[in-house]
Design a protein around this motif. Structure first.
Motif, PDB file in Angstrom:
ATOM      1  N   ILE A  32       0.869  -1.175   0.000  1.00 30.17           N
ATOM      2  CA  ILE A  32       0.000   0.000   0.000  1.00 30.17           C
ATOM      3  C   ILE A  32       0.906   1.225   0.000  1.00 30.17           C
ATOM      4  O   ILE A  32       1.888   1.286   0.744  1.00 30.17           O
ATOM      5  CB  ILE A  32      -0.923   0.004   1.234  1.00 30.17           C
ATOM      6  N   GLY A  33       0.590   2.187  -0.851  1.00 26.98           N
ATOM      7  CA  GLY A  33       1.419   3.379  -0.978  1.00 26.98           C
ATOM      8  C   GLY A  33       0.839   4.586  -0.269  1.00 26.98           C
ATOM      9  O   GLY A  33      -0.355   4.643   0.047  1.00 26.98           O
ATOM     10  N   SER A  34       1.716   5.565  -0.011  1.00 30.81           N
ATOM     11  CA  SER A  34       1.272   6.831   0.568  1.00 30.81           C
ATOM     12  C   SER A  34       2.250   7.935   0.203  1.00 30.81           C
ATOM     13  O   SER A  34       3.467   7.738   0.270  1.00 30.81           O
ATOM     14  CB  SER A  34       1.170   6.722   2.096  1.00 30.81           C
ATOM     15  N   ILE A  71       0.859  -6.261   5.259  1.00 30.25           N
ATOM     16  CA  ILE A  71       0.909  -5.029   4.480  1.00 30.25           C
ATOM     17  C   ILE A  71       2.330  -4.480   4.477  1.00 30.25           C
ATOM     18  O   ILE A  71       2.960  -4.373   5.526  1.00 30.25           O
ATOM     19  CB  ILE A  71      -0.041  -3.964   5.066  1.00 30.25           C
ATOM     20  N   GLU A  72       2.836  -4.154   3.316  1.00 33.38           N
ATOM     21  CA  GLU A  72       4.122  -3.466   3.167  1.00 33.38           C
ATOM     22  C   GLU A  72       3.783  -2.016   2.822  1.00 33.38           C
ATOM     23  O   GLU A  72       3.185  -1.733   1.777  1.00 33.38           O
ATOM     24  CB  GLU A  72       4.934  -4.115   2.048  1.00 33.38           C
ATOM     25  N   LEU A  73       4.094  -1.096   3.734  1.00 33.23           N
ATOM     26  CA  LEU A  73       3.735   0.311   3.571  1.00 33.23           C
ATOM     27  C   LEU A  73       4.888   1.079   2.928  1.00 33.23           C
ATOM     28  O   LEU A  73       6.007   1.068   3.422  1.00 33.23           O
ATOM     29  CB  LEU A  73       3.405   0.907   4.937  1.00 33.23           C
ATOM     30  N   VAL A  74       4.606   1.761   1.810  1.00 32.69           N
ATOM     31  CA  VAL A  74       5.624   2.555   1.113  1.00 32.69           C
ATOM     32  C   VAL A  74       5.216   4.025   1.197  1.00 32.69           C
ATOM     33  O   VAL A  74       4.215   4.427   0.601  1.00 32.69           O
ATOM     34  CB  VAL A  74       5.743   2.144  -0.373  1.00 32.69           C
ATOM     35  N   GLU A  97       4.557  -0.664  -7.550  1.00 31.30           N
ATOM     36  CA  GLU A  97       3.413  -1.492  -7.935  1.00 31.30           C
ATOM     37  C   GLU A  97       2.442  -1.719  -6.779  1.00 31.30           C
ATOM     38  O   GLU A  97       2.076  -2.839  -6.442  1.00 31.30           O
ATOM     39  CB  GLU A  97       3.884  -2.815  -8.538  1.00 31.30           C
ATOM     40  N   VAL A  98       2.019  -0.612  -6.159  1.00 29.75           N
ATOM     41  CA  VAL A  98       1.089  -0.694  -5.038  1.00 29.75           C
ATOM     42  C   VAL A  98      -0.309  -1.081  -5.533  1.00 29.75           C
ATOM     43  O   VAL A  98      -0.660  -0.840  -6.683  1.00 29.75           O
ATOM     44  CB  VAL A  98       1.021   0.651  -4.279  1.00 29.75           C
ATOM     45  N   ILE A  99      -1.093  -1.655  -4.627  1.00 30.47           N
ATOM     46  CA  ILE A  99      -2.468  -2.043  -4.985  1.00 30.47           C
ATOM     47  C   ILE A  99      -3.464  -0.940  -4.650  1.00 30.47           C
ATOM     48  O   ILE A  99      -4.605  -0.957  -5.109  1.00 30.47           O
ATOM     49  CB  ILE A  99      -2.894  -3.346  -4.288  1.00 30.47           C
ATOM     50  N   ALA A 100      -3.015   0.027  -3.814  1.00 35.64           N
ATOM     51  CA  ALA A 100      -3.878   1.140  -3.427  1.00 35.64           C
ATOM     52  C   ALA A 100      -3.023   2.213  -2.776  1.00 35.64           C
ATOM     53  O   ALA A 100      -1.879   1.963  -2.399  1.00 35.64           O
ATOM     54  CB  ALA A 100      -4.977   0.681  -2.473  1.00 35.64           C
ATOM     55  N   ASP A 319      -9.082   6.641   9.111  1.00 33.54           N
ATOM     56  CA  ASP A 319     -10.303   6.287   8.379  1.00 33.54           C
ATOM     57  C   ASP A 319      -9.976   5.740   6.994  1.00 33.54           C
ATOM     58  O   ASP A 319     -10.541   4.728   6.562  1.00 33.54           O
ATOM     59  CB  ASP A 319     -11.215   7.507   8.249  1.00 33.54           C
ATOM     60  N   GLY A 320      -9.055   6.413   6.291  1.00 33.46           N
ATOM     61  CA  GLY A 320      -8.681   5.966   4.947  1.00 33.46           C
ATOM     62  C   GLY A 320      -8.102   4.567   4.950  1.00 33.46           C
ATOM     63  O   GLY A 320      -8.455   3.725   4.103  1.00 33.46           O
ATOM     64  N   LEU A 321      -7.205   4.305   5.910  1.00 32.91           N
ATOM     65  CA  LEU A 321      -6.568   2.985   5.989  1.00 32.91           C
ATOM     66  C   LEU A 321      -7.604   1.896   6.256  1.00 32.91           C
ATOM     67  O   LEU A 321      -7.604   0.852   5.589  1.00 32.91           O
ATOM     68  CB  LEU A 321      -5.503   2.980   7.090  1.00 32.91           C
TER      69      LEU A 321
END
Length: 388
Positions: A32-34, A71-74, A97-100, A319-321
């Protein structure tokens, strides 16, 4: 290599491409990206968002992940620069290549990134305030904070109850301030509001006395509204008190809904009203309030982990997560399209910002009841007394 070490390596390297589709770093792991404004002028927004995402991804992973996947957080820090935000968004799609994606601290950075995620068809849950993020509706874009239009409506609703209908406005020219100003001008007639004077200031302005003096000298002004975020509203609030204008009711927006605003404005913040999430007054909510459990638990977890006061901005990230996590569980898939479909079906999600009910025509899912009208008293948030 531990999860934390892996995250540090990814952040230091800038990008980590492993050639696997849909964000799978390894079997049983999803990415998951941010992109957040952790540093720079919007860091008071981005820092609590960053800390919240890290805190809860660790908690989710410790509990076994999502449907058995860790979850791998980027996370990338755009420093408040919209051009950097777009570059990092492209990196999240092409290299990571994040899924969201859960991020986009400001309206400016969010709007710069939207085309990247729309083209890639990857869900993007924004943490920015302006209504333009989700209006018009874009298939892959959602958001968690209340809109600037809703803030105008909540303020005008409160003013109407107080029989105050002639107002002055002073707005920041930043993305959020300009957007909220436009929304307030648009909806003012619906509430019988007359805007007698309309002033503005730039993001680097350090004194707004001249604009406020014009408002003070405008006959008939019964209240003043300040759309904006960052340090500007705190300066406006201090100048407002210095000019002896505090007998005239003064409204800020949810763009300043953090303790840092009260600290920056000091005693001048006394009596200021603003619409904000229940999170800021969780301890003052009745036990029957459906949000009480969520907001008090988040506040306790965040403040215990960070030793800093909670803000609504971290709450937007929470909330978003969890809207994303619940959608992933329902989809039982790492396919971005299937996750997108489930995000759009979110119903009855109790978050820090309100109870979320999304649809194909509403990618926010909050109504005006999600906003509480607050008043700053004694350096703290309090529920405003209706009509007073």
């Amino acid at each position: 290599m531990t999860s934390k070490t892996t995250l540090k390596f990814m952040l230091a390297a800038g990008a980590l491409s492993v050639g696997l589709s849909h964000g799978a770093l390894a079997q049983g792991t999803v990415k998951i990206g941010s992109v957040l404004s952790v540093t720079g002028p919007s860091s008071f927004l981005g820092e609590p968002e960053d800390k919240t995402l890290r805190l809860y991804v660790d908690k989710i992973n410790a509990a076994g992940g999502v449907a058995g996947k860790k979850i791998e957080l980027v996370i990338y820090d755009d420093g408040g620069d919209a051009n950097k935000a777009r570059t990092f968004a492209t990196r999240l799609i092409e290299d990571d290549e994040v899924i969201a994606m859960v991020g986009g601290t400001t309206t400016g950075s969010t709007m710069a990134m939207i085309p990247v995620f729309e083209e890639a068809q990857v869900p993007f849950i924004s943490l920015a305030g302006a209504i333009e993020v989700i209006d018009p509706v874009r298939k892959f874009v959602f958001k968690t904070p209340h809109t600037d239009k809703m803030a105008c409506e909540k303020i005008f609703e409160d003013l109407k109850k107080r029989n105050l209908t002639k107002i002055g406005m002073i707005s920041g020219t930043d993305g959020f301030g300009a957007s909220m100003r436009a929304q307030c001008v648009k909806v003012a007639p619906n509430y019988g509001m007359q805007i007698l004077i309309d002033e503005s200031y730039g993001p680097r302005d350090s004194d707004m006395t001249a604009q406020l003096t014009k408002i003070k000298n405008t006959a008939g002004v019964q209240a003043v509204v300040n759309p904006g975020f960052g340090q500007g509203p705190a300066i406006v609030t201090r100048n407002y008190a210095q000019l002896g204008m505090t007998a005239t009711p003064f409204y800020q927006s949810h763009g300043v809904a953090s303790k840092s605003f009260i600290d920056l404005a000091g005693p001048a913040a006394e009596g200021v009203r603003l619409p904000a999430a229940a999170l800021l007054v969780g301890d003052k909510l009745p036990e029957s309030d459906p949000q009480k459990k969520v907001v008090t638990e988040y506040k306790q977890a965040y403040e215990s982990a960070t030793k800093q006061p909670v803000s609504t901005f971290g709450g937007h990230a929470y909330d978003g997560l969890f809207i994303l996590v619940e959608a992933m569980k329902r989809a039982n898939s790492t396919d971005p399209q299937k996750i997108r479909d489930e995000i759009e079906k979110t119903k009855g999600f109790v978050g820090t910002g309100g109870i979320v009910n999304m649809s194909a025509t509403d990618h926010l899912g909050l109504d005006l009841s999600a906003f509480r009208m607050l008043e700053i008293k004694g350096g703290d948030w309090n529920l405003a007394q209706s009509g007073s």
